[in-house]
Enzyme design. Sequence first.
Site, PDB file in Angstrom:
ATOM      1  N   HIS A  68      23.282  29.715  47.544  1.00 61.41           N
ATOM      2  CA  HIS A  68      23.976  29.249  48.752  1.00 61.41           C
ATOM      3  C   HIS A  68      23.702  27.770  49.031  1.00 61.41           C
ATOM      4  O   HIS A  68      22.679  27.441  49.622  1.00 61.41           O
ATOM      5  CB  HIS A  68      23.534  30.085  49.963  1.00 61.41           C
ATOM      6  CG  HIS A  68      24.082  31.469  49.933  1.00 61.41           C
ATOM      7  ND1 HIS A  68      25.301  31.797  50.485  1.00 61.41           N
ATOM      8  CD2 HIS A  68      23.591  32.609  49.387  1.00 61.41           C
ATOM      9  CE1 HIS A  68      25.537  33.083  50.293  1.00 61.41           C
ATOM     10  NE2 HIS A  68      24.521  33.606  49.633  1.00 61.41           N
ATOM     11  N   CYS A 124      28.309  32.545  45.767  1.00 58.25           N
ATOM     12  CA  CYS A 124      27.772  33.910  45.793  1.00 58.25           C
ATOM     13  C   CYS A 124      28.899  34.934  45.584  1.00 58.25           C
ATOM     14  O   CYS A 124      29.440  35.013  44.488  1.00 58.25           O
ATOM     15  CB  CYS A 124      26.998  34.149  47.086  1.00 58.25           C
ATOM     16  SG  CYS A 124      25.959  35.610  46.982  1.00 58.25           S
ATOM     17  N   GLU A 133      25.113  26.001  51.185  1.00 61.06           N
ATOM     18  CA  GLU A 133      25.351  25.668  52.596  1.00 61.06           C
ATOM     19  C   GLU A 133      24.122  25.818  53.481  1.00 61.06           C
ATOM     20  O   GLU A 133      24.097  25.324  54.598  1.00 61.06           O
ATOM     21  CB  GLU A 133      26.514  26.513  53.147  1.00 61.06           C
ATOM     22  CG  GLU A 133      26.237  28.008  53.323  1.00 61.06           C
ATOM     23  CD  GLU A 133      26.430  28.835  52.045  1.00 61.06           C
ATOM     24  OE1 GLU A 133      26.238  28.292  50.938  1.00 61.06           O
ATOM     25  OE2 GLU A 133      26.747  30.041  52.169  1.00 61.06           O
TER      26      GLU A 133
END
Length: 537
Positions: A181, A86, A183
Site C-alpha cells: 500500500h 493490493c 498510500e
Amino acid sequence: MTHERILILDFGSQVTQLIARRVREAHVFCEVHSCDVSDQWVRDYAANGQLKGVILSGSHASLWEDETLRAPQAIFELGVPVLGICFGMYAIAEALGGKVEGGHKREFGSAELRAHGHTRLLDGIADYTTEQGHGMLNVWMSHGDNVTQMPPGFKRMASTVSCAIAGMADEERRIYAVQFHPEVTHTTQGAAILNRFVLDICGARADWVMGDYIAEAVKHIRTQVGSEEVILGLSGGVDSSVAAALIHRAIGDQLTCVFVDHGLLRLNEGDMVMEMFVGKLHAKVIRVDASEQFLGHLAGVSDPEAKRKIIGREFVEVFRAEASKLKNDHSRHVAWLAQGTIYPDVIESGAAKSKKAVTIKSHHNVGGLPEQLGLKLLEPLRELFKDEVRELGEALGLPHDMVYRHPFPGPGLGVRILGEVKKEYADLLRQADAIFIEELRNFRDEATNKSWYELTSQAFAVFLPVKSVGVMGDGRTYDYVVALRAVQTSDYMTADWAELPYALLKKVSSRIINEVRGINRVTYDVSSKPPATIEWE
Ligand code: XMP
C-alpha cells in the site's frame, strides 16, 4: 471545471480516500468512483481527454468472496496508465489473463521489498541499496491472496521474502501493480511512488492548487447562480463557515446566511459567529434565537435518541420557516440552498449505494429540504477533502483557530448533558467546557511544540446530572459533576483517550471547581472507542 485528472476506482478498501489524498497532495485532481461502473461509463468519463490515469484501490474483501469486484475492461483500452494497489493488482491479473491464488496465511504489517528490473515506477526510489545493488523499500502489506502467474507481457517489478510477485509491470502498456500500500505513511517511499505514477508516468498536470482554486470556484459559483439569491444554514462548524466565506466572496449580498441558535451551543459561540461573518466579512446573517423553543420541546425528555430526533426536527423546522420567508419575499429571487457538503460525504454516499464499504457514518443531514422548498442545491465544497477545506478557509481569510476547530455535533450540548436537558445544566456545562478548551490551548507539549488542543482530535466537557458531596472553605457542598473527554483519532470510527498531562488536568479541575458555581467534582474519561463512543450519548 477543467482539470486533468486521475480516476480512482474503489473496491471498498478502508484507505481508498488516502490514495486520493496523496494524489491531491501532488497537486493533481482526482475522483473516487465505485469499481462497478460500466465500460460505457468509463469511456464517457475519458471522452473529453482529461483523464490521465486510473488507480485501482485495495479492498476489504478477497477476490473469491465477491465476484462483482472486477475492474471494468474498458480501463485497459483507453491507452492511459493504470496502477493497481493490493486488490487492484489481483483485478489486473484477473482481467488480463494472469492467475491469483488464495494464500495460506494473511500477511499484515511492515515488510522489506526488493525492486526488480528498473521499472519506471520504482527506478531510483529506495530506502536503501544492498551490497548487491538491489533497491530496497520498507512497505506496508495487508493481503491474503497472491498473484502466482503474471499476465502475458508483464514482468516482475518487486518481491518480498514471503511474496514472490509483490509487484508487476507491463511497461509497454504502462500498466503497473503493487501488492503493498503506497498510500499509507508506513510505506516510507509511498508518496514518491504515487508522485512518480501520476506526474511522470501519467504526465498529469499539477494544477490543483488551493490559491488558484478560489478564483476558479468563484467564477463557477457566479456562472451557476447568475443574478439569483442563495440561502445557507450557518452552524459555526468548519464546513458551513468555509462554504459561506467562499460563496460570499463570489456573490456578496446575494448570499443570506441563517444561523439557528438552539441554545445548545458552546460559550459565546453565537456572538463569535456573528462577529466573524457580519463584523469582519460583512455578510448578511439572520440570527434566529430559538433556544426557548428547543428547550421547551426537550423538557421532560431523557432518552438520547428521542432528544436527537427532537433537536434534528426542530432544527429543520426553524430553518425551513426562515428559508420560506426569504423564498416568499418576492422583492428578491431566492433560488438556491447552499450546503457545506464535502468530498468524503459524497464518496461515502456513493459507497453506500454499491454496498462496498463496511463502515459508513451518516450524520446530521437536512436531506429533502431543497426539494420541499423548491430550491436548487449549491455545494461548492463537494470536491474537497477536509484538510483542503481548511486550507481554503484560511486562504479566504478565516482565522486559523476557526478552521482548525474540533468537530462539534449537530445536536450540540444536547448530547453532552446526560438525560434531560435544562438551561441551568447547559449554562454550567458551557462554562466548564470553555475552561477545559482554554487550558488545552494554553498547555503546550515540549516535544512537538504543539498545544494540547492541536494534539487532540476532539475534547469537551460532559454534564452529569448527579450530585456529590464536597467541601469548600468551611462549608459542605452538594453539587453537580462534570466529566472531561479528550480523544485522539484520525477517522472518528475508532479513538483513543488522550493521555493529557496531569498538570493540565489538575489546572482544569481546580479552575472548574473554583470558578463554576454548581460544580464540585471533575472526572476524566479513560474509555476508548470502541467499546465506548466519543460522545456520551
Ligand atoms: P461517536 O459519539 O459516535 O461520535 O463516537 C463520532 C463523531 O461524530 C460526532 N457526532 C455527531 N455529529 N450529529 C453530528 O453532526 C450527531 O448527531 C453526532 N453524534 C456524534 C461526534 O462529535 C464525533 O466527532
